[in-house]
Motif scaffolding. Structure first.
Motif, mmCIF file in Angstrom:
data_model
loop_
_atom_site.group_PDB
_atom_site.id
_atom_site.type_symbol
_atom_site.label_atom_id
_atom_site.label_comp_id
_atom_site.label_asym_id
_atom_site.label_seq_id
_atom_site.Cartn_x
_atom_site.Cartn_y
_atom_site.Cartn_z
ATOM 1 N N THR A 100 0.798 -1.100 0.043
ATOM 2 C CA THR A 100 -0.137 -0.147 0.129
ATOM 3 C C THR A 100 0.995 1.216 -0.063
ATOM 4 O O THR A 100 1.597 1.423 0.755
ATOM 5 C CB THR A 100 -1.250 0.090 1.245
ATOM 6 O OG1 THR A 100 -1.556 -0.915 1.187
ATOM 7 C CG2 THR A 100 -1.743 1.355 1.024
ATOM 8 N N ARG A 104 1.108 5.411 0.043
ATOM 9 C CA ARG A 104 0.199 6.567 0.224
ATOM 10 C C ARG A 104 1.357 7.809 0.363
ATOM 11 O O ARG A 104 2.464 7.684 0.406
ATOM 12 C CB ARG A 104 -0.222 6.630 1.860
ATOM 13 C CG ARG A 104 -1.107 5.385 2.063
ATOM 14 C CD ARG A 104 -1.540 5.397 3.658
ATOM 15 N NE ARG A 104 -2.579 4.520 3.706
ATOM 16 C CZ ARG A 104 -2.535 3.407 4.031
ATOM 17 N NH1 ARG A 104 -1.124 2.957 4.235
ATOM 18 N NH2 ARG A 104 -3.407 2.567 4.449
ATOM 19 N N LYS A 143 -2.587 3.735 -3.421
ATOM 20 C CA LYS A 143 -2.743 2.667 -4.139
ATOM 21 C C LYS A 143 -2.390 1.412 -3.490
ATOM 22 O O LYS A 143 -1.545 1.613 -2.655
ATOM 23 C CB LYS A 143 -1.616 2.805 -5.481
ATOM 24 C CG LYS A 143 -2.083 3.973 -6.297
ATOM 25 C CD LYS A 143 -1.283 3.682 -7.789
ATOM 26 C CE LYS A 143 -2.111 4.362 -8.777
ATOM 27 N NZ LYS A 143 -1.491 3.902 -10.111
ATOM 28 N N VAL A 144 -3.044 0.455 -3.937
ATOM 29 C CA VAL A 144 -2.667 -0.920 -3.561
ATOM 30 C C VAL A 144 -2.401 -1.764 -4.581
ATOM 31 O O VAL A 144 -2.866 -1.838 -5.515
ATOM 32 C CB VAL A 144 -4.125 -1.770 -3.034
ATOM 33 C CG1 VAL A 144 -3.983 -2.459 -1.789
ATOM 34 C CG2 VAL A 144 -5.075 -0.600 -2.531
ATOM 35 N N PHE A 145 -0.962 -2.576 -4.522
ATOM 36 C CA PHE A 145 -0.499 -3.413 -5.216
ATOM 37 C C PHE A 145 -0.653 -4.716 -4.775
ATOM 38 O O PHE A 145 -0.025 -5.042 -3.779
ATOM 39 C CB PHE A 145 0.783 -3.181 -5.671
ATOM 40 C CG PHE A 145 1.138 -1.575 -6.279
ATOM 41 C CD1 PHE A 145 0.861 -1.332 -7.660
ATOM 42 C CD2 PHE A 145 1.461 -0.540 -5.604
ATOM 43 C CE1 PHE A 145 1.114 0.095 -8.046
ATOM 44 C CE2 PHE A 145 1.595 0.810 -5.893
ATOM 45 C CZ PHE A 145 1.336 1.045 -7.184
ATOM 46 N N ALA A 164 11.585 -4.791 -1.408
ATOM 47 C CA ALA A 164 12.491 -4.275 -2.335
ATOM 48 C C ALA A 164 11.659 -3.761 -3.456
ATOM 49 O O ALA A 164 12.056 -2.585 -4.157
ATOM 50 C CB ALA A 164 13.351 -5.469 -2.575
ATOM 51 N N MET A 165 10.420 -4.427 -3.896
ATOM 52 C CA MET A 165 9.680 -3.921 -5.011
ATOM 53 C C MET A 165 9.222 -2.658 -4.913
ATOM 54 O O MET A 165 9.212 -1.721 -5.606
ATOM 55 C CB MET A 165 8.496 -4.919 -5.321
ATOM 56 C CG MET A 165 8.871 -6.331 -5.852
ATOM 57 S SD MET A 165 7.544 -7.250 -6.049
ATOM 58 C CE MET A 165 7.936 -8.759 -6.563
ATOM 59 N N GLN A 206 12.190 -0.006 -4.997
ATOM 60 C CA GLN A 206 12.712 0.174 -6.282
ATOM 61 C C GLN A 206 11.593 0.640 -7.359
ATOM 62 O O GLN A 206 11.974 1.428 -8.325
ATOM 63 C CB GLN A 206 13.183 -1.058 -6.904
ATOM 64 C CG GLN A 206 14.678 -1.535 -5.860
ATOM 65 C CD GLN A 206 15.106 -2.865 -6.364
ATOM 66 O OE1 GLN A 206 15.309 -3.098 -7.831
ATOM 67 N NE2 GLN A 206 15.362 -3.830 -5.655
ATOM 68 N N LEU A 207 10.458 0.409 -7.096
ATOM 69 C CA LEU A 207 9.399 0.610 -8.351
ATOM 70 C C LEU A 207 8.207 1.190 -8.036
ATOM 71 O O LEU A 207 7.560 2.276 -8.259
ATOM 72 C CB LEU A 207 9.221 -0.515 -9.170
ATOM 73 C CG LEU A 207 8.388 -0.458 -10.459
ATOM 74 C CD1 LEU A 207 9.076 0.206 -11.371
ATOM 75 C CD2 LEU A 207 7.682 -1.689 -11.125
ATOM 76 N N LEU A 208 7.561 0.589 -6.866
ATOM 77 C CA LEU A 208 6.183 0.974 -6.888
ATOM 78 C C LEU A 208 5.734 2.080 -5.858
ATOM 79 O O LEU A 208 4.864 2.994 -6.103
ATOM 80 C CB LEU A 208 5.509 -0.194 -5.775
ATOM 81 C CG LEU A 208 5.523 -1.501 -6.536
ATOM 82 C CD1 LEU A 208 5.087 -2.655 -5.791
ATOM 83 C CD2 LEU A 208 5.087 -1.548 -7.799
#
Lengths: 81, 81
Positions: free
Chosen positions: B6, B8, B40-42, B60-61, B64-66
């Motif tokens: 999540t 914010r 957002k929720v991934f 890590a994701m 690095q990205l989200l």
């Protein structure tokens, strides 16, 4: 009182943003990712009061504005205050 | 194994989308809304395995990205499988 409305795409709906993120994670070396789906969280601050009424208000907000009932589902939660 | 990240906006960052939704909710008759913040929720599907390793992968994701570490915070959760 704080509540959250989480809005997600329905299962059958193609999640283009999720697919793009899957690809990007793969290129970053996260080879194991089977799927990514993207949703939204709305954190709503309401005046303190009856939790049931607050929950009903959040559901009405989700149904009328925050979610698209054709493509999305929503879930409502109240934070313990 | 399913996990969620999540993301914010940090507290001090202006949430333009949240402000717009506050206004729209007011016009729909929800006069009591004190604030709306959008995140957002991934939802990430990973192969089954060690929960600690899965949590570390999700972090890590996110880093690095989200999430954008300048403006956003993130939170990682694993769904019990």
């Amino acid at each position: 009182m704080k509540g959250t409305v989480t809005v997600r795409l329905k299962g059958g709906v193609l999640d283009v943003e999720g697919k793009a993120i899957e690809g990007a994670l793969g290129r970053l070396g996260f080879a194991d990712v089977a799927a990514v789906r993207v949703g939204k969280v709305f954190e709503v601050t309401l005046p303190d009061g009856d939790p049931d009424a607050a929950r009903a208000t959040l559901e009405a907000m989700a149904a009328q504005l925050l979610a698209n009932p054709v493509m999305e589902t929503f879930e409502v939660a109240l934070e313990p205050s």
